[in-house]
Design a protein around this motif. Structure first.
Motif, PDB file in Angstrom:
ATOM      1  N   THR A   1       3.725  13.122  -9.222  1.00 52.59           N
ATOM      2  CA  THR A   1       3.404  14.125  -9.132  1.00 52.59           C
ATOM      3  C   THR A   1       3.486  15.101  -8.517  1.00 52.59           C
ATOM      4  OG1 THR A   1       1.758  13.811 -10.219  1.00 52.59           O
ATOM      5  CG2 THR A   1       2.963  13.136 -11.674  1.00 52.59           C
ATOM      6  N   LYS A   2       3.017  15.077  -6.989  1.00 55.39           N
ATOM      7  CA  LYS A   2       2.173  15.978  -6.100  1.00 55.39           C
ATOM      8  C   LYS A   2       3.925  15.991  -5.551  1.00 55.39           C
ATOM      9  CE  LYS A   2      -0.068  16.525  -1.217  1.00 55.39           C
ATOM     10  NZ  LYS A   2       0.725  15.454  -1.337  1.00 55.39           N
ATOM     11  N   GLU A   3       4.597  14.978  -5.270  1.00 52.30           N
ATOM     12  CA  GLU A   3       5.583  15.084  -4.581  1.00 52.30           C
ATOM     13  C   GLU A   3       6.665  15.840  -5.126  1.00 52.30           C
ATOM     14  OE1 GLU A   3       6.493  11.327  -3.192  1.00 52.30           O
ATOM     15  OE2 GLU A   3       5.795  11.298  -1.727  1.00 52.30           O
ATOM     16  N   LEU A   4       6.595  15.600  -6.420  1.00 51.77           N
ATOM     17  CA  LEU A   4       7.679  16.728  -7.454  1.00 51.77           C
ATOM     18  C   LEU A   4       7.977  17.712  -7.534  1.00 51.77           C
ATOM     19  CD1 LEU A   4       8.073  13.539 -10.745  1.00 51.77           C
ATOM     20  CD2 LEU A   4      10.067  13.915  -9.249  1.00 51.77           C
ATOM     21  N   ASP A   5       6.574  18.210  -7.024  1.00 51.95           N
ATOM     22  CA  ASP A   5       6.476  19.773  -7.042  1.00 51.95           C
ATOM     23  C   ASP A   5       7.010  20.486  -6.193  1.00 51.95           C
ATOM     24  OD1 ASP A   5       5.041  20.126 -10.286  1.00 51.95           O
ATOM     25  OD2 ASP A   5       3.067  19.279  -8.771  1.00 51.95           O
ATOM     26  N   SER A   6       6.471  19.403  -4.589  1.00 46.18           N
ATOM     27  CA  SER A   6       7.287  20.269  -3.559  1.00 46.18           C
ATOM     28  C   SER A   6       8.794  20.460  -3.766  1.00 46.18           C
ATOM     29  CB  SER A   6       7.497  19.164  -3.018  1.00 46.18           C
ATOM     30  OG  SER A   6       8.246  17.585  -3.028  1.00 46.18           O
ATOM     31  N   PRO A   7       9.688  21.129  -3.164  1.00 47.59           N
ATOM     32  CA  PRO A   7      10.549  21.723  -3.123  1.00 47.59           C
ATOM     33  C   PRO A   7      11.268  20.740  -2.418  1.00 47.59           C
ATOM     34  CG  PRO A   7       9.720  22.611  -0.968  1.00 47.59           C
ATOM     35  CD  PRO A   7       8.623  21.643  -2.150  1.00 47.59           C
TER      36      PRO A   7
ATOM     37  N   PRO B   1       9.726   5.131  -7.151  1.00 38.09           N
ATOM     38  CA  PRO B   1      10.114   5.892  -8.694  1.00 38.09           C
ATOM     39  C   PRO B   1      11.481   6.410  -8.592  1.00 38.09           C
ATOM     40  CG  PRO B   1       7.884   5.680  -8.241  1.00 38.09           C
ATOM     41  CD  PRO B   1       8.352   5.882  -7.061  1.00 38.09           C
ATOM     42  N   VAL B   2      11.612   8.101  -7.781  1.00 37.54           N
ATOM     43  CA  VAL B   2      12.878   8.516  -7.804  1.00 37.54           C
ATOM     44  C   VAL B   2      14.348   7.888  -7.090  1.00 37.54           C
ATOM     45  CG1 VAL B   2      14.344  10.364  -6.398  1.00 37.54           C
ATOM     46  CG2 VAL B   2      11.866  10.866  -7.625  1.00 37.54           C
ATOM     47  N   VAL B   3      13.803   7.593  -6.341  1.00 38.58           N
ATOM     48  CA  VAL B   3      15.091   5.825  -5.627  1.00 38.58           C
ATOM     49  C   VAL B   3      15.622   5.188  -7.084  1.00 38.58           C
ATOM     50  CG1 VAL B   3      15.784   4.434  -3.926  1.00 38.58           C
ATOM     51  CG2 VAL B   3      14.658   6.135  -3.817  1.00 38.58           C
ATOM     52  N   LEU B   4      14.823   4.650  -7.401  1.00 37.16           N
ATOM     53  CA  LEU B   4      15.061   3.738  -8.860  1.00 37.16           C
ATOM     54  C   LEU B   4      15.524   4.453 -10.266  1.00 37.16           C
ATOM     55  CD1 LEU B   4      11.584   1.337  -8.551  1.00 37.16           C
ATOM     56  CD2 LEU B   4      14.108   0.530  -8.848  1.00 37.16           C
ATOM     57  N   ALA B   5      15.148   5.507 -10.310  1.00 33.27           N
ATOM     58  CA  ALA B   5      16.004   5.798 -10.986  1.00 33.27           C
ATOM     59  C   ALA B   5      17.208   6.394 -10.721  1.00 33.27           C
ATOM     60  CB  ALA B   5      15.116   7.412 -11.423  1.00 33.27           C
ATOM     61  N   GLN B   6      17.219   7.082  -9.841  1.00 36.56           N
ATOM     62  CA  GLN B   6      18.628   7.491  -9.299  1.00 36.56           C
ATOM     63  C   GLN B   6      19.673   6.151  -9.383  1.00 36.56           C
ATOM     64  OE1 GLN B   6      19.718  10.445  -7.474  1.00 36.56           O
ATOM     65  NE2 GLN B   6      18.323  11.953  -7.287  1.00 36.56           N
TER      66      GLN B   6
ATOM     67  N   THR C   1       0.897  -0.875   0.204  1.00 37.77           N
ATOM     68  CA  THR C   1      -0.153  -0.177   0.071  1.00 37.77           C
ATOM     69  C   THR C   1       0.869   2.008  -0.025  1.00 37.77           C
ATOM     70  OG1 THR C   1      -0.008  -0.092   2.755  1.00 37.77           O
ATOM     71  CG2 THR C   1      -2.120  -1.214   1.200  1.00 37.77           C
ATOM     72  N   THR C   2       2.542   1.780   0.925  1.00 34.32           N
ATOM     73  CA  THR C   2       3.112   2.257   0.771  1.00 34.32           C
ATOM     74  C   THR C   2       3.304   2.904  -0.569  1.00 34.32           C
ATOM     75  OG1 THR C   2       3.433   2.413   3.042  1.00 34.32           O
ATOM     76  CG2 THR C   2       4.719   3.695   1.878  1.00 34.32           C
ATOM     77  N   VAL C   3       3.725   1.425  -1.201  1.00 28.93           N
ATOM     78  CA  VAL C   3       4.206   2.277  -2.744  1.00 28.93           C
ATOM     79  C   VAL C   3       3.514   2.112  -3.753  1.00 28.93           C
ATOM     80  CG1 VAL C   3       5.430   0.259  -4.870  1.00 28.93           C
ATOM     81  CG2 VAL C   3       6.021  -0.220  -2.563  1.00 28.93           C
ATOM     82  N   MET C   4       2.044   1.841  -3.428  1.00 30.19           N
ATOM     83  CA  MET C   4       0.933   1.775  -4.397  1.00 30.19           C
ATOM     84  C   MET C   4       1.276   3.800  -3.711  1.00 30.19           C
ATOM     85  SD  MET C   4      -2.623   3.041  -3.693  1.00 30.19           S
ATOM     86  CE  MET C   4      -3.137   2.729  -2.055  1.00 30.19           C
ATOM     87  N   ASN C   5       1.192   4.475  -2.851  1.00 30.89           N
ATOM     88  CA  ASN C   5       0.775   5.724  -2.087  1.00 30.89           C
ATOM     89  C   ASN C   5       2.117   6.243  -3.399  1.00 30.89           C
ATOM     90  OD1 ASN C   5       2.405   7.720   0.055  1.00 30.89           O
ATOM     91  ND2 ASN C   5       0.157   7.929   0.012  1.00 30.89           N
ATOM     92  N   ASP C   6       3.269   5.835  -3.208  1.00 26.92           N
ATOM     93  CA  ASP C   6       4.428   6.944  -4.201  1.00 26.92           C
ATOM     94  C   ASP C   6       3.591   7.033  -5.444  1.00 26.92           C
ATOM     95  OD1 ASP C   6       5.541   6.591  -1.921  1.00 26.92           O
ATOM     96  OD2 ASP C   6       7.313   5.647  -2.345  1.00 26.92           O
ATOM     97  N   LEU C   7       2.907   5.800  -5.719  1.00 26.84           N
ATOM     98  CA  LEU C   7       2.411   5.954  -7.361  1.00 26.84           C
ATOM     99  C   LEU C   7       1.491   7.373  -7.528  1.00 26.84           C
ATOM    100  CD1 LEU C   7       3.000   2.622  -7.894  1.00 26.84           C
ATOM    101  CD2 LEU C   7       4.432   3.341  -9.615  1.00 26.84           C
ATOM    102  N   TYR C   8       0.661   6.768  -7.024  1.00 30.11           N
ATOM    103  CA  TYR C   8       0.222   8.221  -6.922  1.00 30.11           C
ATOM    104  C   TYR C   8       0.204   9.191  -6.301  1.00 30.11           C
ATOM    105  CZ  TYR C   8      -3.901   5.166  -7.918  1.00 30.11           C
ATOM    106  OH  TYR C   8      -5.165   3.748  -8.919  1.00 30.11           O
ATOM    107  N   SER C   9       0.919   9.507  -5.437  1.00 29.72           N
ATOM    108  CA  SER C   9       1.316  10.775  -5.123  1.00 29.72           C
ATOM    109  C   SER C   9       2.715  11.400  -5.857  1.00 29.72           C
ATOM    110  CB  SER C   9       1.741  11.029  -3.457  1.00 29.72           C
ATOM    111  OG  SER C   9       2.739   9.774  -3.152  1.00 29.72           O
TER     112      SER C   9
END
Length: 369
Positions: free
Chosen positions: A280-286, A293-298, A270-278
């Motif tokens: 774009t919202k988190e990318l907009d934060s400073p 996804p961010v950790v996987l990409a890096q 459920t927490t990974v699911m939250n990462d997926l839905y949130s």
């Protein structure tokens, strides 16, 4: 002893109030994943393309309305949870719909309110201590410790107890934690209350790990991030399912290693699911906001799209493991309260996804398809 007919009925999934979305089904090893949607961003309210999930029935609208009314009254009048300028965000969180969907077997609205207050309290702590309403990793440990005493009271000498008691009104998280916990302990057994305190300590430890990484600008390895998320996750919410359902899963059953694995797998999924839905919202934060996804990409040198789609696969693997382990445990240890608890847990998982999918006030999906 459970018979063959009973086992088949169990593995097909139960029926009746509060069980529509449970599937304790052993998946074949070659079970296909859902195909991602066609090109283009999903429409508002669509699920993440390719995400393994179960649809649920819409919650009882009368209950949703009543829980929404009561939680707003509690938030404004009893604990002064938020300033007037945050009211639209509180309403947009849609707590009435959220908790009613996650606990359709709650016997009364009073039972639903136990979960709803606790959810509101934890969310305001996350926002104001950790996230975008003044949160900071600096000094977080001290703030969390003092807030935790609103759940797990301080036992000290008479000289110092009054100062602690006064501190419980010092800020919105402590006021909310203290009030929500009082309502909870009036309905819960001592064992259920102790379980919740333990789960909240796990959550707070996860907050501290994430805060420490933020302060040192450390991007964890993928396995390290997933380890943090095993603590900083939804676990305290679905473990309440027996209290909200009006019964108790005995402590010795709850402590079974097989059940602890089921609980961890579900909470992690459920927490990974939250990462997926949130996402774009988190990318907009400073700043850099860690999510899977961010950790996987890096850490694995993936494009943003590749990392996001891999996170979907990780979620699906966790969900399949959760359901397979649930079915195995149910078949090997068919105690009635344990079976009901497993059903309630799975219904919560599905209801939690439904809330994320339908809460278009908070979430939009990236344009990866």
């Amino acid at each position: 002893m459970i018979g063959p007919t009973d086992l088949q009925r169990l593995l097909r999934g139960p029926s009746g109030l509060g069980t529509q979305s449970l599937y304790l089904t052993q998946l074949p090893a070659d079970a296909p994943e859902p195909e991602p949607a066609a090109q283009g961003r999903p429409a508002p309210g669509d699920p993440v393309p390719g995400l393994y999930h179960h649809p649920v029935a819409e919650p009882d609208p009368d209950r949703v309305e009543e829980v929404s009314r009561r939680i707003k009254t509690w938030a404004v009048e009893e604990v002064q949870l938020f300033p007037p300028e945050w009211e639209d965000q509180f309403d947009g969180f849609a707590l009435g719909s959220y908790m009613t969907t996650c606990h359709p077997d709650a016997p009364t609205v009073d039972h639903l309110m136990i979960a709803t207050r606790l959810m509101a309290a934890e969310n305001v702590l996350d926002d104001t201590y950790c996230e975008d309403h003044g949160g900071s990793p600096v000094g977080l440990g001290g703030r969390l410790l003092l807030a935790h005493t609103a759940l797990d009271e301080l036992h000290t000498t008479p000289e110092y107890r009054p100062a602690w008691a006064e501190s419980l009104q010092a800020d919105a998280p402590r006021r909310a934690y203290h009030s929500a916990m009082r309502y909870f302990t009036e309905a819960a057994t001592a064992s259920q209350a102790d379980r919740y305190r333990h789960d909240m300590a796990r959550l707070h430890m996860g907050y501290l790990a994430e805060a420490a990484w933020s302060q040192t600008e450390y991007v964890p390895q993928v396995w390290e991030y997933l380890a943090m998320r095993q603590f900083n996750n939804f676990r305290p919410c679905p473990t309440l399912t027996d209290t909200i359902g009006g019964y108790e899963l005995a402590a010795d059953l709850h402590a079974l290693p097989a059940l602890q694995r089921v609980i961890a797998l579900a909470a992690n999924a459920t927490t990974v699911m939250n990462d997926l839905y949130s996402y774009t919202k988190e990318l907009d934060s400073p700043g850099l906001h860690l999510n899977l996804p961010v950790v996987l990409a890096q850490q694995e040198q993936l494009t943003d799209r590749e990392a996001y789609l891999k996170a979907v696969r990780i979620h699906n693997d966790l969900m399949h493991a959760f359901e397979a382990e649930s079915a195995t445990l149910a078949a090997s240890f068919p105690a009635p309260t344990l079976l009901r608890y497993l059903r309630g847990f799975a219904v919560w998982v599905d209801g939690n996804h439904h809330w994320h999918r339908t809460n278009t006030y908070r979430y939009t999906l990236p344009d990866f398809w």
